[in-house]
Scaffold this motif. Structure first.
Motif, PDB file in Angstrom:
ATOM      1  N   LYS A 160       0.859  -1.193   0.000  1.00 41.32           N
ATOM      2  CA  LYS A 160       0.000   0.000   0.000  1.00 41.32           C
ATOM      3  C   LYS A 160       0.887   1.231   0.000  1.00 41.32           C
ATOM      4  N   ARG A 162       1.141   5.623  -0.271  1.00 47.09           N
ATOM      5  CA  ARG A 162       0.424   6.826   0.173  1.00 47.09           C
ATOM      6  C   ARG A 162       0.481   7.884  -0.917  1.00 47.09           C
ATOM      7  N   ASP A 191      -3.553   4.610  -0.271  1.00 46.56           N
ATOM      8  CA  ASP A 191      -4.207   5.282   0.856  1.00 46.56           C
ATOM      9  C   ASP A 191      -4.063   6.783   0.692  1.00 46.56           C
ATOM     10  N   ASN A 193      -5.495   8.872   2.871  1.00 46.57           N
ATOM     11  CA  ASN A 193      -5.517   9.448   4.231  1.00 46.57           C
ATOM     12  C   ASN A 193      -6.274  10.779   4.302  1.00 46.57           C
ATOM     13  N   GLU A 228      -8.111   3.807  -0.320  1.00 47.36           N
ATOM     14  CA  GLU A 228      -8.471   3.951   1.096  1.00 47.36           C
ATOM     15  C   GLU A 228      -8.656   5.422   1.471  1.00 47.36           C
ATOM     16  N   GLU A 229      -9.687   5.697   2.230  1.00 46.06           N
ATOM     17  CA  GLU A 229      -9.990   7.035   2.740  1.00 46.06           C
ATOM     18  C   GLU A 229      -9.813   8.144   1.698  1.00 46.06           C
ATOM     19  N   GLU A 254     -11.173   3.394   9.586  1.00 48.27           N
ATOM     20  CA  GLU A 254     -10.131   3.004  10.537  1.00 48.27           C
ATOM     21  C   GLU A 254     -10.196   3.716  11.888  1.00 48.27           C
ATOM     22  N   HIS A 303      -7.619  -2.145  10.270  1.00 45.27           N
ATOM     23  CA  HIS A 303      -6.454  -1.255  10.341  1.00 45.27           C
ATOM     24  C   HIS A 303      -5.561  -1.766  11.470  1.00 45.27           C
TER      25      HIS A 303
HETATM   26 MG   LIG Z   1      -5.361   4.013   6.252  1.00 38.20          MG
END
Ligand SMILES: [Mg+2]
Length: 413
Positions: A160, A162, A191, A193, A228-229, A254, A303
Motif C-alpha cells: 500500500k 500513500r 491510501d 488518508n 483507502e480514505e 479506521e 487497520h
Molecule cells: Mg489508512
C-alpha cells in the motif's frame, strides 16, 4: 462466582524509533517514538489481561483515577458489562475502547482459546494470515523503488502506497511508477488518508468528490486493488457517490470509535472494504462490522497501524474473518520497523510466503518483555479496591463511601 478484577496497572511506554519516521497522515511531523498506554488487568489466581492503546505522549495521566472506580470488581468474563462501564466513563469525553482487548485476553485465557476463536462464527484453526506491506510516508518514486524491491524479496505480494501531492497528476504519476516497477501481478492499494485530516504541522491537501473521482479513475486504469480514505470519514454520501462512479474498491473506517459511527457507512453504501481498528472501536464492534460485511457481501480487513498491541489485536480480528484476504503490516524503514513497532514484545516477522503467524496461545498470546517494558515504560498508576476506598472516604466521608460500596455490589460490580 466468576473471577473479578482486583488490580489495574497503567504504564506510559515510549519506544524510540531507530530513525525519524514521517507519517503521510500528519504532514510535516517527524515521529520519533511509538508512544502507548499499557494496561495490565489482574483478576486473581495469576490471571492477567493486557492491552496497549496508542498515545501521543502521557495524556492519560489521570485515566486511572477515572477508571479505577468503574472497572475494579467487574467480572473478568463479562465484556458486555465492561463496554457499558467504558461507555459511562466516555460521557466525560474520553474514548477508551482499547481497554476492551485486555478483557478479551482474560476471556481467552479463561476459555483456554486464542481470542480469534472466540470471535469466529464458525470454529476453525487459522495458523497464518496473508499480509501486505503498508508504507507510511509520502515518497517520490526514486526513493520508493528500493523499498519495493526489498518487500518483494521479503515475500510480500502486495503493497500500500500513500498519496498526498498537491495535484492529482502527481499522485497518479506515483502510482503509475509503482505499477510499472512492480509489474501487473503485484497487488497495489493506495491510501489517500483523507479520513481524519491533521494540518497542525503542514498543509494537508484536502480532496473533494471531484478530485477523488479523477484520482480513482486513474486507479481504475492502473488496476489498483483498493483506494483507502479518499474523503473525510464522515462523508458517507460522497464515498457512496464515488463508489458509483469508479471500479476501484473504496475502503475506510479506521478511526471510528463505535458501531453507531460505522453504521451510516453501511446504510449509505459508502465502502466496499471495511477497515475498523479494534483498538479504536473495541473487538466487539469489529465483530459487528464483520457480521454486517458478511450479510452484505462486503470485505473486512482491520487497520493495524500504531503499535504491537494494535497489530496483534487486529490480527485476531482478521483471523476470525473467514473470507480474509490481506492484512495491513505497517513497515516503513528505516524508522517504522517491526522491532520498534512491537517495542516491548517480540517483533512479528513476515514469513517467506508473505504471511504472519497467528497466535495460538489462550488469550491474545502476547509475550511482553519485562526488561523492555521497564526500559521504555514507567508505571504511573495502580488501581486497587483499597486505594479507591481510601479516596472515596476522603472525598465523601465514611458513611457515603460505605453506601456507595454497597450500592455498587448490589448492582453487580
Ligand atoms: Mg489508512
Amino acid at each position: 462466582m466468576s473471577q473479578r478484577i482486583e488490580r489495574i496497572e497503567l504504564w506510559h511506554v515510549n519506544v524510540p524509533l531507530p530513525a525519524p519516521f514521517w507519517p503521510s497522515w500528519i504532514p510535516g511531523y517527524p515521529q520519533t517514538h511509538v508512544a502507548q498506554t499499557v494496561a495490565r488487568v489482574y483478576a486473581g489466581d495469576g490471571l492477567v489481561g493486557e492491552t496497549g492503546g496508542p498515545a501521543f505522549t502521557t495524556e492519560r495521566r489521570g485515566l486511572g483515577d477515572l477508571l479505577g472506580g468503574f472497572l475494579l470488581g467487574l467480572p473478568a468474563d463479562d465484556i458486555g458489562v465492561l463496554r457499558q462501564r467504558l461507555r459511562e466513563a466516555s460521557y466525560l469525553g474520553w474514548r477508551n475502547w482499547w481497554l476492551e482487548a485486555a478483557w478479551w485476553d482474560l476471556a481467552g485465557k479463561l476459555a483456554g482459546k486464542p481470542v480469534y476463536q472466540l470471535l469466529q462464527r464458525e470454529p476453525a484453526t487459522v495458523l497464518k494470515a496473508p499480509v501486505y506491506a503498508s508504507s507510511g510516508s509520502l515518497k517520490p518514486l526514486e526513493e520508493r523503488r528500493r523499498y519495493l524491491d526489498e518487500i518483494r524479496a521479503m515475500g510480500f505480494g502486495a503493497v500500500k502506497v500513500r498519496v498526498k501531492y498537491p495535484t492529482v497528476a502527481e499522485d497518479l504519476a506515483l502510482v503509475r511508477g509503482v505499477r510499472a516497477h512492480l509489474g501487473d501481478d503485484f497487488v497495489i492499494g493506495v491510501d489517500a488518508n483523507q479520513g481524519w485530516p491533521v494540518s497542525l504541522f503542514g498543509a494537508n491537501p484536502a480532496w473533494d468528490l471531484e478530485r477523488a473521482t479523477a484520482f480513482a479513475r486513474g486507479c481504475d486504469e492502473l488496476g489498483v486493488a483498493w483506494l483507502e480514505e479518499p474523503l473525510d470519514m464522515h462523508d458517507w454520501r460522497g464515498m457512496a457517490a464515488l463508489r458509483e462512479r469508479v471500479r476501484t474498491p473504496i475502503a475506510g473506517g479506521e478511526l471510528h470509535g463505535a458501531w453507531h459511527e460505522l453504521a451510516p457507512l453501511f446504510e449509505h453504501g459508502s465502502l466496499d472494504k471495511y477497515q475498523p481498528d479494534a483498538m479504536f472501536s473495541g473487538l466487539t464492534v469489529a465483530r459487528q462490522v464483520m457480521d454486517e460485511c458478511r450479510r452484505r457481501d462486503l470485505d473486512f480487513t482491520p487497520h493495524t497501524w500504531s503499535n504491537g498491541f494494535n497489530m496483534v489485536v487486529n490480527l485476531h480480528a482478521f483471523a476470525a474473518w473467514e473470507r480474509r484476504k490481506l492484512l495491513e503490516y505497517p513497515y516503513e524503514p528505516p524508522g517504522f520497523v517491526p522491532a520498534a513497532r512491537e517495542g516491548i514484545m517480540p517483533a512479528i516477522p513476515v514469513n517467506a510466503d508473505g504471511t504472519i503467524d497467528v497466535p495460538q496461545a489462550p488469550g491474545l498470546g502476547l509475550q511482553l518483555d519485562e526488561r523492555l517494558l521497564r526500559r521504555h515504560g514507567k508505571r504511573f498508576h495502580v488501581a486497587t479496591p483499597a486505594r479507591v476506598a481510601v479516596r472515596a472516604i476522603r472525598e465523601k466521608g465514611l458513611r457515603a463511601a460505605l453506601l456507595l460500596k454497597r450500592a455498587k455490589e448490589q448492582a453487580g460490580g
